[in-house]
Design a protein around this motif. Structure first.
Motif, PDB file in Angstrom:
ATOM      1  N   SER A 181      48.033  71.486  46.849  1.00 39.68           N
ATOM      2  CA  SER A 181      46.848  71.555  45.973  1.00 39.68           C
ATOM      3  C   SER A 181      46.749  70.487  44.876  1.00 39.68           C
ATOM      4  CB  SER A 181      46.766  72.936  45.322  1.00 39.68           C
ATOM      5  OG  SER A 181      47.001  73.955  46.263  1.00 39.68           O
ATOM      6  N   GLN A 184      44.348  67.871  45.751  1.00 38.86           N
ATOM      7  CA  GLN A 184      42.915  68.167  45.673  1.00 38.86           C
ATOM      8  C   GLN A 184      42.414  67.959  44.243  1.00 38.86           C
ATOM      9  OE1 GLN A 184      45.005  69.600  47.973  1.00 38.86           O
ATOM     10  NE2 GLN A 184      44.127  71.589  48.481  1.00 38.86           N
ATOM     11  N   MET A 188      39.508  65.293  43.190  1.00 36.16           N
ATOM     12  CA  MET A 188      38.291  65.658  42.446  1.00 36.16           C
ATOM     13  C   MET A 188      38.157  64.838  41.173  1.00 36.16           C
ATOM     14  SD  MET A 188      37.609  69.710  42.948  1.00 36.16           S
ATOM     15  CE  MET A 188      39.180  70.330  42.423  1.00 36.16           C
ATOM     16  N   PHE A 217      58.712  73.349  53.755  1.00 33.31           N
ATOM     17  CA  PHE A 217      57.868  73.541  54.936  1.00 33.31           C
ATOM     18  C   PHE A 217      56.598  72.712  54.772  1.00 33.31           C
ATOM     19  CE2 PHE A 217      54.708  76.632  53.219  1.00 33.31           C
ATOM     20  CZ  PHE A 217      55.360  77.048  52.063  1.00 33.31           C
ATOM     21  N   GLN A 219      52.327  72.330  54.723  1.00 34.41           N
ATOM     22  CA  GLN A 219      51.057  73.016  54.517  1.00 34.41           C
ATOM     23  C   GLN A 219      49.916  72.094  54.909  1.00 34.41           C
ATOM     24  OE1 GLN A 219      50.379  74.079  50.460  1.00 34.41           O
ATOM     25  NE2 GLN A 219      50.936  76.213  50.803  1.00 34.41           N
ATOM     26  N   GLU A 221      46.015  72.093  53.484  1.00 31.84           N
ATOM     27  CA  GLU A 221      44.999  72.742  52.662  1.00 31.84           C
ATOM     28  C   GLU A 221      43.693  71.965  52.806  1.00 31.84           C
ATOM     29  OE1 GLU A 221      47.227  75.037  49.102  1.00 31.84           O
ATOM     30  OE2 GLU A 221      46.551  73.009  48.662  1.00 31.84           O
ATOM     31  N   PHE A 259      44.188  84.781  44.631  1.00 30.36           N
ATOM     32  CA  PHE A 259      44.880  83.531  44.287  1.00 30.36           C
ATOM     33  C   PHE A 259      44.316  83.074  42.956  1.00 30.36           C
ATOM     34  CE2 PHE A 259      44.273  83.393  48.994  1.00 30.36           C
ATOM     35  CZ  PHE A 259      45.597  83.588  49.368  1.00 30.36           C
ATOM     36  N   PHE A 261      43.549  80.199  42.018  1.00 33.16           N
ATOM     37  CA  PHE A 261      42.625  79.062  42.116  1.00 33.16           C
ATOM     38  C   PHE A 261      41.317  79.370  42.824  1.00 33.16           C
ATOM     39  CE2 PHE A 261      45.429  78.890  45.773  1.00 33.16           C
ATOM     40  CZ  PHE A 261      46.713  78.870  45.221  1.00 33.16           C
ATOM     41  N   GLY A 293      44.868  81.479  54.107  1.00 32.96           N
ATOM     42  CA  GLY A 293      44.351  82.026  52.860  1.00 32.96           C
ATOM     43  C   GLY A 293      43.154  81.178  52.494  1.00 32.96           C
ATOM     44  N   ALA A 294      42.174  81.777  51.806  1.00 30.75           N
ATOM     45  CA  ALA A 294      40.973  81.001  51.501  1.00 30.75           C
ATOM     46  C   ALA A 294      40.205  81.629  50.345  1.00 30.75           C
ATOM     47  CB  ALA A 294      40.071  80.916  52.728  1.00 30.75           C
ATOM     48  N   LEU A 301      38.450  75.677  37.613  1.00 34.35           N
ATOM     49  CA  LEU A 301      39.013  74.453  38.205  1.00 34.35           C
ATOM     50  C   LEU A 301      37.981  73.334  38.232  1.00 34.35           C
ATOM     51  CD1 LEU A 301      41.246  76.458  39.240  1.00 34.35           C
ATOM     52  CD2 LEU A 301      41.282  75.096  41.331  1.00 34.35           C
ATOM     53  N   ALA A 316      37.890  76.616  49.461  1.00 35.35           N
ATOM     54  CA  ALA A 316      39.211  76.044  49.734  1.00 35.35           C
ATOM     55  C   ALA A 316      39.956  76.972  50.674  1.00 35.35           C
ATOM     56  CB  ALA A 316      39.994  75.862  48.431  1.00 35.35           C
ATOM     57  N   GLY A 318      44.051  77.358  52.874  1.00 37.34           N
ATOM     58  CA  GLY A 318      45.404  76.824  53.043  1.00 37.34           C
ATOM     59  C   GLY A 318      46.112  77.537  54.175  1.00 37.34           C
ATOM     60  N   GLY A 320      50.131  77.551  56.498  1.00 38.45           N
ATOM     61  CA  GLY A 320      51.482  77.045  56.707  1.00 38.45           C
ATOM     62  C   GLY A 320      51.569  76.488  58.124  1.00 38.45           C
TER      63      GLY A 320
HETATM   64  C1  2U9 Z   1      42.082  73.500  44.759  1.00 37.23           C
HETATM   65  C2  2U9 Z   1      41.334  74.650  44.825  1.00 37.23           C
HETATM   66  C3  2U9 Z   1      41.693  75.642  45.686  1.00 37.23           C
HETATM   67  C4  2U9 Z   1      44.021  76.343  48.353  1.00 37.23           C
HETATM   68  C5  2U9 Z   1      44.264  77.674  48.943  1.00 37.23           C
HETATM   69  C6  2U9 Z   1      45.353  79.333  49.970  1.00 37.23           C
HETATM   70  C7  2U9 Z   1      44.200  79.935  49.676  1.00 37.23           C
HETATM   71  C8  2U9 Z   1      46.490  79.978  50.670  1.00 37.23           C
HETATM   72  C9  2U9 Z   1      48.675  79.790  51.591  1.00 37.23           C
HETATM   73  C10 2U9 Z   1      48.608  79.804  53.055  1.00 37.23           C
HETATM   74  C11 2U9 Z   1      49.983  80.015  53.607  1.00 37.23           C
HETATM   75  C12 2U9 Z   1      49.897  79.010  51.221  1.00 37.23           C
HETATM   76  O1  2U9 Z   1      51.358  77.970  53.078  1.00 37.23           O
HETATM   77  S1  2U9 Z   1      51.014  79.197  52.532  1.00 37.23           S
HETATM   78  O2  2U9 Z   1      52.052  80.049  52.083  1.00 37.23           O
HETATM   79  N1  2U9 Z   1      47.526  79.206  50.961  1.00 37.23           N
HETATM   80  O3  2U9 Z   1      46.451  81.138  50.929  1.00 37.23           O
HETATM   81  N2  2U9 Z   1      45.420  78.027  49.564  1.00 37.23           N
HETATM   82  S2  2U9 Z   1      43.178  78.870  48.902  1.00 37.23           S
HETATM   83  O4  2U9 Z   1      43.119  76.510  47.317  1.00 37.23           O
HETATM   84  C13 2U9 Z   1      42.795  75.515  46.489  1.00 37.23           C
HETATM   85  C14 2U9 Z   1      43.549  74.370  46.443  1.00 37.23           C
HETATM   86  C15 2U9 Z   1      43.178  73.356  45.565  1.00 37.23           C
HETATM   87  C16 2U9 Z   1      41.711  72.419  43.826  1.00 37.23           C
END
Ligand code: 2U9
Length: 348
Positions: A181, A184, A188, A217, A219, A221, A259, A261, A293-294, A301, A316, A318, A320
């Motif tokens: 993240s 990102q 921006m 690991f 990711q 995103e 989350f 964010f 996840g989303a 932000l 957004a 993400g 794994g």
């Molecule tokens: C910005 C704004 C929002 C990124 C996001 C997730 C939900 C998420 C997990 C998935 C499995 C991490 O690898 S994992 O353990 N990630 O659930 N990630 S939203 O959201 C953002 C990122 C950057 C500026």
């Protein structure tokens, strides 16, 4: 006196004949050198020996003998050089015969490597999003607390910031990124909307390692920011992604989550690609697999990076990469990916 001259000329003729006769059968360059020394040698060569008589000859005889010596010498030198050329040619032809290569022989097969299953999964996933108009960007693995936590609305007392969960380089300041993240946020801050990026890369978490968790690991995103952008766009985008990755029949569902964010946030499940929703060991008989996840980007932000949250919205997500690859290839052990065991890697 005439008799002596004739004898001398006769000896020169005889020498010439003998030398030429001996030259004929020579087949080795080394024997040719011996011949050269024997007849034309400057020290004890036979021609030189006959020339030694010159001072004893009369004024009239000397030019006659001298001319004959020179003629024999030139003749022998000419023959020697012709023979030498001839032998060199023959040696080359013999060498070419011996070293002849068969250009029709099939070449030796070189071992060819291939992409690591994680790289392959990253490429597959990012290409799906590229086809939807996203660009791929990559960031640094060593980050600041600001980009990894503060800018992402992760509060100071959030458990993720704990010494136990984060690898700190400089406690409270510099860390190994716990998600991609921060990139990102950097994107921006550097560009004006619209933004459409996917960010693959390594992330680090200080947790207990087991069959499904590793300290390092990968990711991927994604982030989209535009003037008009809704949760329905997010859902359509991820549905399309799931269908391209797991098959066109794949369905997705959102479950409410949290989350820092995103608001609202969701866990995203896809129908199990092993049993197509009927229930099996892979999906623990639920028919669903949690793969993403989303959520909608938190207005805090947007404001933080200088975007007007009344004008712009974003979504957004993400995932794994190891988890996706394990599901795709039916694996139950995450550590195989970093183990570098060729018996495992060769199967891909
Ligand atoms: C910005 C704004 C929002 C990124 C996001 C997730 C939900 C998420 C997990 C998935 C499995 C991490 O690898 S994992 O353990 N990630 O659930 N990630 S939203 O959201 C953002 C990122 C950057 C500026």
């Amino acid at each position: 006196m005439i008799g002596q001259l004739e004898q001398l000329l006769g000896q020169l003729d005889e020498l010439r004949e003998r030398a030429i006769a001996e030259l004929g059968p020579i087949t080795l360059l080394s024997d040719l050198d011996e011949w050269d020394i024997r007849y034309l040698g400057r020290n004890k060569g036979e021609l030189k020996n006959l020339s030694a008589i010159m001072p004893k000859l009369s004024k009239e005889e000397r030019p006659v003998v001298g001319q004959r010596i020179n003629a024999v010498k030139s003749e022998l030198e000419r023959q020697l050089s012709a023979k030498r050329e001839n032998l060199k040619q023959q040696e080359m032809i013999a060498a070419l015969e011996q070293e002849r290569i068969d250009v029709t022989l099939p070449g030796r097969a070189l071992p060819v490597g291939h992409m690591h299953p994680i790289s392959r999964t990253i490429r597959e996933v990012t290409q799906i999003f590229e086809r939807m108009g996203f660009s791929v960007v990559q960031g640094r693995e060593v980050e600041t607390d600001y980009y990894n936590f503060q800018a992402l609305n992760v509060p100071a007392d959030h458990p993720a910031r704990d010494m136990q969960d984060t690898f700190w380089v400089n406690p409270g300041q510099i860390l190994l990124r716990t998600h991609t993240s921060p990139m990102q946020v950097r994107t921006m801050k550097e560009t004006e909307p619209p933004v459409r990026v996917v960010v693959p890369g390594k992330v680090y978490r200080n947790e207990a390692v087991d069959a499904t968790h590793e300290a390092m690991f990968h990711q991927i995103e994604g982030l989209l920011v535009d003037e008009y952008c809704t949760m329905a766009d997010l859902k359509g985008c991820l549905e399309r992604f799931a269908q391209e990755l797991f098959g066109i029949d794949t369905k997705i569902r959102f479950r409410g989550s949290y989350f820092p964010f995103t608001e609202p946030s969701a866990e995203v499940d896809v129908t199990c690609s092993s049993c197509h929703g009927e229930g099996c060991r892979v999906c623990k008989y639920s028919g669903w697999l949690e793969v993403l996840g989303a959520g909608m980007v938190h207005p805090k932000l947007l404001r933080e990076v200088g975007y007007d949250p009344t004008k712009y919205r974003g979504f957004a997500f993400g995932m794994g990469v190891e988890r996706i690859a394990m599901l795709k290839y039916g694996l139950g052990e995450i550590r195989l990916f970093s183990g570098n065991d060729l018996r495992f890697l060769r199967q891909f």
